[in-house]
Scaffold this active site. Structure first.
Site, PDB file in Angstrom:
ATOM      1  N   HIS A  61      28.918 -38.487  -1.403  1.00 44.02           N
ATOM      2  CA  HIS A  61      28.980 -37.109  -1.828  1.00 44.02           C
ATOM      3  C   HIS A  61      28.691 -37.098  -3.535  1.00 44.02           C
ATOM      4  O   HIS A  61      28.946 -37.916  -3.806  1.00 44.02           O
ATOM      5  CB  HIS A  61      28.996 -35.334  -1.667  1.00 44.02           C
ATOM      6  CG  HIS A  61      30.372 -35.881  -1.912  1.00 44.02           C
ATOM      7  ND1 HIS A  61      31.188 -36.207  -1.136  1.00 44.02           N
ATOM      8  CD2 HIS A  61      31.497 -34.764  -2.451  1.00 44.02           C
ATOM      9  CE1 HIS A  61      32.700 -35.508  -1.877  1.00 44.02           C
ATOM     10  NE2 HIS A  61      32.788 -35.268  -2.602  1.00 44.02           N
TER      11      HIS A  61
ATOM     12  N   GLU B 267      17.384 -36.685 -14.044  1.00 46.19           N
ATOM     13  CA  GLU B 267      16.185 -37.171 -14.274  1.00 46.19           C
ATOM     14  C   GLU B 267      15.511 -37.625 -12.853  1.00 46.19           C
ATOM     15  O   GLU B 267      16.081 -37.076 -12.038  1.00 46.19           O
ATOM     16  CB  GLU B 267      16.550 -38.952 -14.483  1.00 46.19           C
ATOM     17  CG  GLU B 267      15.020 -39.851 -14.647  1.00 46.19           C
ATOM     18  CD  GLU B 267      15.612 -41.507 -14.830  1.00 46.19           C
ATOM     19  OE1 GLU B 267      14.619 -42.130 -14.662  1.00 46.19           O
ATOM     20  OE2 GLU B 267      17.212 -41.581 -14.857  1.00 46.19           O
TER      21      GLU B 267
ATOM     22  N   HIS C 264      23.817 -39.544 -16.261  1.00 41.64           N
ATOM     23  CA  HIS C 264      23.469 -39.206 -16.114  1.00 41.64           C
ATOM     24  C   HIS C 264      22.994 -39.337 -14.223  1.00 41.64           C
ATOM     25  O   HIS C 264      23.058 -40.405 -13.870  1.00 41.64           O
ATOM     26  CB  HIS C 264      21.773 -39.247 -16.735  1.00 41.64           C
ATOM     27  CG  HIS C 264      21.507 -40.144 -16.410  1.00 41.64           C
ATOM     28  ND1 HIS C 264      20.969 -41.403 -17.012  1.00 41.64           N
ATOM     29  CD2 HIS C 264      20.094 -40.717 -15.474  1.00 41.64           C
ATOM     30  CE1 HIS C 264      20.393 -42.212 -16.474  1.00 41.64           C
ATOM     31  NE2 HIS C 264      19.787 -41.758 -15.721  1.00 41.64           N
TER      32      HIS C 264
END
Length: 176
Positions: A23, A127, A81
């Site tokens: 997770h 993204e 990211h």
């Protein structure tokens, strides 16, 4: 690094004990706008929520949003990211959806595949990407990054990239 290598030599750990990413937890400053962003705008499924957190999901992704008073809503200066997969057919519509919601873009796409880089309400860098590891590696075979080594050709041991295995192939060994 030497300590890790020594530890591994004495370890009973087998290969591939990790089977995937379990997770992802993102610290948030305000739960409601974050849940709305991920549920309504990005269309993740809301699985559970409580006073200081929420679980959302996509196929193959469990996302936890957790209120953290130490979280700054300013984006980090580094390149870290989190990328979501989007199909080529859905990409233009998805980007239009984000732009229509005035989501902030943090970077232009400079790599293989269509990508849109954007921020969530807490400044987490995200993204939307068309492609996968196979398409990225195919592009890298055509135009490798400086110093790049690809490990699918078996000429380099991925566990010890400094060792070129071509020196140990039978065709190159000296005769006894």
């Amino acid at each position: 690094m030497a300590n890790i290598t020594a530890c591994l030599k004495n370890s009973k750990v087998t290969d591939n004990m990790l089977t995937g990413l379990n997770h992802l937890t993102l610290a948030v400053t305000d739960l409601n706008p974050s849940v709305a962003f991920y549920q309504d705008l990005l269309q993740l499924r809301l699985e559970a929520s409580w006073d200081t957190g929420a679980y959302l999901s996509l196929p193959g992704l469990w996302l936890c949003l957790s209120v953290d008073p130490l979280r700054s809503s300013k984006p980090a200066a580094d390149y870290t990211h989190y990328a979501f997969t989007v199909s080529a057919a859905d990409f233009p519509l998805f980007v239009d959806r984000l732009q229509s919601a005035n989501v902030l873009e943090w970077r232009d796409n400079l790599s293989e595949g269509a990508s849109f880089y954007f921020l969530d309400p807490d400044g987490h860098k995200l993204e939307a990407h068309v492609g996968d590891l196979a398409s990225r590696l195919a592009a890298c075979r055509e135009r490798p990054y400086a110093g790049m080594k690809l490990f699918d050709d078996q000429s380099v041991d991925p566990r010890r990239p400094e060792i070129d295995l071509r020196a140990f192939t039978p065709a190159q060994q000296d005769s006894p």
